[in-house]
Design a protein around this motif. Sequence first.
Motif, PDB file in Angstrom:
ATOM      1  N   PHE A 277       0.832  -1.199   0.000  1.00 44.95           N
ATOM      2  CA  PHE A 277       0.000   0.000   0.000  1.00 44.95           C
ATOM      3  C   PHE A 277       0.873   1.258   0.000  1.00 44.95           C
ATOM      4  O   PHE A 277       0.588   2.225  -0.713  1.00 44.95           O
ATOM      5  N   GLU A 278       1.946   1.244   0.773  1.00 45.25           N
ATOM      6  CA  GLU A 278       2.863   2.379   0.786  1.00 45.25           C
ATOM      7  C   GLU A 278       3.536   2.554  -0.579  1.00 45.25           C
ATOM      8  O   GLU A 278       3.712   3.679  -1.051  1.00 45.25           O
ATOM      9  N   GLU A 279       3.906   1.441  -1.219  1.00 46.06           N
ATOM     10  CA  GLU A 279       4.545   1.523  -2.539  1.00 46.06           C
ATOM     11  C   GLU A 279       3.622   2.150  -3.572  1.00 46.06           C
ATOM     12  O   GLU A 279       4.044   3.029  -4.335  1.00 46.06           O
ATOM     13  N   ILE A 280       2.357   1.735  -3.623  1.00 48.21           N
ATOM     14  CA  ILE A 280       1.456   2.313  -4.616  1.00 48.21           C
ATOM     15  C   ILE A 280       1.165   3.769  -4.277  1.00 48.21           C
ATOM     16  O   ILE A 280       1.061   4.607  -5.176  1.00 48.21           O
ATOM     17  N   THR A 281       1.058   4.088  -3.011  1.00 46.18           N
ATOM     18  CA  THR A 281       0.806   5.481  -2.627  1.00 46.18           C
ATOM     19  C   THR A 281       1.971   6.362  -3.059  1.00 46.18           C
ATOM     20  O   THR A 281       1.763   7.446  -3.620  1.00 46.18           O
ATOM     21  N   GLU A 282       3.193   5.907  -2.858  1.00 46.80           N
ATOM     22  CA  GLU A 282       4.366   6.679  -3.288  1.00 46.80           C
ATOM     23  C   GLU A 282       4.391   6.840  -4.803  1.00 46.80           C
ATOM     24  O   GLU A 282       4.722   7.917  -5.317  1.00 46.80           O
ATOM     25  N   GLN A 283       4.047   5.791  -5.519  1.00 46.81           N
ATOM     26  CA  GLN A 283       4.022   5.867  -6.983  1.00 46.81           C
ATOM     27  C   GLN A 283       2.978   6.889  -7.442  1.00 46.81           C
ATOM     28  O   GLN A 283       3.243   7.705  -8.340  1.00 46.81           O
ATOM     29  N   ILE A 284       1.808   6.867  -6.842  1.00 44.35           N
ATOM     30  CA  ILE A 284       0.743   7.806  -7.211  1.00 44.35           C
ATOM     31  C   ILE A 284       1.127   9.229  -6.816  1.00 44.35           C
ATOM     32  O   ILE A 284       0.873  10.177  -7.566  1.00 44.35           O
ATOM     33  N   GLU A 285       1.767   9.396  -5.667  1.00 47.54           N
ATOM     34  CA  GLU A 285       2.223  10.729  -5.250  1.00 47.54           C
ATOM     35  C   GLU A 285       3.218  11.293  -6.264  1.00 47.54           C
ATOM     36  O   GLU A 285       3.172  12.482  -6.592  1.00 47.54           O
ATOM     37  N   LYS A 286       4.105  10.459  -6.748  1.00 49.50           N
ATOM     38  CA  LYS A 286       5.089  10.895  -7.747  1.00 49.50           C
ATOM     39  C   LYS A 286       4.386  11.353  -9.020  1.00 49.50           C
ATOM     40  O   LYS A 286       4.720  12.394  -9.591  1.00 49.50           O
ATOM     41  N   THR A 287       3.401  10.594  -9.470  1.00 53.73           N
ATOM     42  CA  THR A 287       2.643  10.980 -10.662  1.00 53.73           C
ATOM     43  C   THR A 287       1.907  12.295 -10.427  1.00 53.73           C
ATOM     44  O   THR A 287       1.926  13.188 -11.273  1.00 53.73           O
ATOM     45  N   ALA A 288       1.276  12.415  -9.274  1.00 54.61           N
ATOM     46  CA  ALA A 288       0.487  13.615  -8.967  1.00 54.61           C
ATOM     47  C   ALA A 288       1.355  14.866  -8.897  1.00 54.61           C
ATOM     48  O   ALA A 288       0.906  15.954  -9.282  1.00 54.61           O
ATOM     49  N   SER A 289       2.582  14.729  -8.450  1.00 60.26           N
ATOM     50  CA  SER A 289       3.451  15.900  -8.310  1.00 60.26           C
ATOM     51  C   SER A 289       4.190  16.238  -9.604  1.00 60.26           C
ATOM     52  O   SER A 289       4.887  17.247  -9.676  1.00 60.26           O
ATOM     53  N   GLY A 290       4.036  15.423 -10.620  1.00 56.61           N
ATOM     54  CA  GLY A 290       4.720  15.661 -11.888  1.00 56.61           C
ATOM     55  C   GLY A 290       4.062  16.739 -12.724  1.00 56.61           C
ATOM     56  O   GLY A 290       3.050  17.340 -12.343  1.00 56.61           O
ATOM     57  N   ASP A 291       4.634  16.970 -13.869  1.00 56.46           N
ATOM     58  CA  ASP A 291       4.111  17.960 -14.802  1.00 56.46           C
ATOM     59  C   ASP A 291       3.001  17.337 -15.635  1.00 56.46           C
ATOM     60  O   ASP A 291       2.893  16.121 -15.752  1.00 56.46           O
TER      61      ASP A 291
END
Length: 193
Positions: A61-75
């Motif tokens: 769950f932490e891994e997918i959350t980090e992946q989604i956070e990275k996408t959300a903070s991107g351009d």
Amino acid sequence: MTIVRSKQQVVDVAAKVFREKGYEATKLEDIAAELGILQGSLYYHIDSKASLLREVRVQMFEEITEQIEKTASGDGPAVEKLRLVIVQYVRYLERVLPLIEHWIIAPADKRKTKKHAREDRALSHRLREVWLSILREGVDAGEIRSDLDLNVVMLSIIGICNSIGRWYDPSGDLSIDEIAKAQFDICWGGISG
């Protein structure tokens, strides 16, 4: 005999065996055999099969959350971020399908401690906030309708994605990416501005 160097090694192997056999069918002796150790040696690293499942669940769950956070903070525009996040999340769900009966679909675990319940709420809140950030960005950019309650939108999108645990068949006609695209299209059709 193999030397288990860390609890993380046990968690990684347990995740693999749980995915291959399913949680119910997995015995601790299966995990020990995969590690090349005696079953009793596992107890140096874990308390029980249930606690090991929790470790696997929280880590994934932490891994997918980090992946989604990275996408959300991107351009990029919110529409593209939302599309990518739905694909990432649905692919993640496909990976954890053998665990879903004990995780997403099952009623709350009555044996869960108050500490675990607090941790789960914090993890869930973190995931929900990242979805909301994308939706807010979309509203601000005029890509998403401003008349919608974004909490309802966010919970609905996550619910649609989570539903694959009830009906997805890996041997079915549609690939997981085709399902993710269909889910995005359905969601976007209802929220686009």
